[in-house]
Each structure stands twice: as structure tokens, then as C-alpha cells.
Scaffold this motif. Structure first.
Motif: not given
Length: 63
Positions: A4, A6, A22, A29, A31, A39, A41-42
Motif C-alpha cells: 500500500s 505509493w 499503489r 490507486d 494520484r 486519488i 481508484r480502479t
């Protein structure tokens, strides 16, 4: 990715103008390093499909 934390591309060097990524809770995520509070998210498969299409030039005509 199993962390998790970055991560940013090694091509960015010391620059703060890059995309960071991350993995968290089975999702990805993204960014921009200088706008860390926004952020995206996908799912991994969705990101993989997007990257595939970018590499294939699918979006070149939109430039």
C-alpha cells in the motif's frame, strides 16, 4: 503490486511531476505527486486495458 506504499516511476528521479501508484484492498490507486489529495481508484484489469490501449496508440488521434 502487494504494497500500500505509493510508488513512482524511476524515470521521475527527484521530480515531483509524476503519477504515483499503489495497490490497496485489491484495487489500484493513482494520484499526481503534486496533487496528492486527488486519488483515482480502479481495478487492475481496467488499468491494464487502459495502458494496453495507450501503448497501442488508441488515443493518439485525440491529441
Amino acid at each position: 503490486m502487494h504494497s500500500s506504499e505509493w510508488q513512482k516511476s524511476s524515470y521521475s528521479a527527484a521530480s515531483n511531476e509524476c503519477v504515483e501508484v499503489r495497490a490497496i484492498n485489491g484495487l489500484i490507486d493513482l494520484r499526481e505527486s503534486d496533487e496528492g489529495d486527488i486519488i483515482l481508484r480502479t481495478r487492475p484489469a481496467t488499468l491494464a486495458a487502459l495502458l494496453h490501449d495507450i501503448k497501442a496508440g488508441e488515443f493518439d488521434h485525440h491529441a
